[in-house]
Design a protein around this motif. Structure first.
Motif, PDB file in Angstrom:
ATOM      1  N   LEU A  94      50.098  66.735  33.996  1.00 34.51           N
ATOM      2  CA  LEU A  94      48.916  66.843  33.690  1.00 34.51           C
ATOM      3  C   LEU A  94      48.685  67.129  32.051  1.00 34.51           C
ATOM      4  O   LEU A  94      49.595  67.236  31.469  1.00 34.51           O
ATOM      5  N   LYS A  95      47.494  66.832  31.831  1.00 31.08           N
ATOM      6  CA  LYS A  95      47.104  66.957  30.149  1.00 31.08           C
ATOM      7  C   LYS A  95      47.757  68.168  29.679  1.00 31.08           C
ATOM      8  O   LYS A  95      48.176  68.172  28.480  1.00 31.08           O
ATOM      9  N   ASP A  96      47.483  69.616  30.252  1.00 31.80           N
ATOM     10  CA  ASP A  96      47.705  70.809  29.470  1.00 31.80           C
ATOM     11  C   ASP A  96      49.212  71.046  30.002  1.00 31.80           C
ATOM     12  O   ASP A  96      49.386  72.316  29.584  1.00 31.80           O
ATOM     13  N   SER A  97      49.804  70.300  30.804  1.00 31.53           N
ATOM     14  CA  SER A  97      51.111  70.928  30.927  1.00 31.53           C
ATOM     15  C   SER A  97      52.082  70.673  29.960  1.00 31.53           C
ATOM     16  O   SER A  97      52.049  69.737  29.100  1.00 31.53           O
ATOM     17  N   ASP A  98      53.290  71.678  30.076  1.00 26.53           N
ATOM     18  CA  ASP A  98      54.348  71.445  28.990  1.00 26.53           C
ATOM     19  C   ASP A  98      55.521  71.974  29.702  1.00 26.53           C
ATOM     20  O   ASP A  98      56.060  73.137  29.415  1.00 26.53           O
ATOM     21  N   ASN A  99      56.129  71.008  30.355  1.00 25.03           N
ATOM     22  CA  ASN A  99      57.354  71.545  31.433  1.00 25.03           C
ATOM     23  C   ASN A  99      58.585  71.717  30.282  1.00 25.03           C
ATOM     24  O   ASN A  99      58.697  70.813  29.379  1.00 25.03           O
ATOM     25  N   PRO A 100      59.282  72.779  30.372  1.00 23.85           N
ATOM     26  CA  PRO A 100      60.317  73.035  29.537  1.00 23.85           C
ATOM     27  C   PRO A 100      61.483  71.961  29.530  1.00 23.85           C
ATOM     28  O   PRO A 100      61.552  71.531  30.608  1.00 23.85           O
TER      29      PRO A 100
END
Length: 130
Positions: free
Chosen positions: A70-76
């Protein structure tokens, strides 16, 4: 490339013939950083990693994470891997997120310890900075 307020040197590009490495037959060490003692920071593979860093030897290094779909996702970053021709150290980081043992921080930030990477692109740089 910031790691807990430290700046790591930019990795150098190295050409590698990947066809000769179909399978790793050396020692594989898997460590979940969430399970190590945060006070002693002792983990299997630490002495190997520190030895390589102290001897200023090149390490293979890469990171992996669940893709950001997703555009706003930031998985570690889920796993960090260090290796040489005989040993592969796989560090599971998905639970500890930004915390890394000091031995790992030294490996990442030590000027004399070169890291050989494969596929380290802008996405990987952004993951290490977040």
């Amino acid at each position: 490339r910031h790691f807990c307020n430290k700046v790591a040197p930019k990795p150098e590009a190295v050409e590698v013939d990947t066809e000769q490495f179909d399978e790793f037959k050396g020692k594989k060490i898997v460590v979940d950083l969430a399970e190590i003692n945060g006070t002693t920071e002792d983990f299997e593979g630490r002495q190997w990693l520190e030895g390589r860093v102290n001897a200023r030897m090149t390490l293979g290094w890469t990171i992996t994470w669940t893709p950001d779909r997703l555009k706003d996702s930031d998985n570690p970053v889920a796993m960090m891997q260090f290796a040489d021709e005989h040993t592969a150290l796989l560090l599971r980081t998905h639970k500890t997120r930004n915390w890394l043992p000091s031995a790992v921080m030294r490996a990442l930030t030590q000027d004399g310890c070169r890291k050989a990477t494969f596929g380290f692109d802008n996405h990987a740089v952004q993951k290490m900075e977040s």
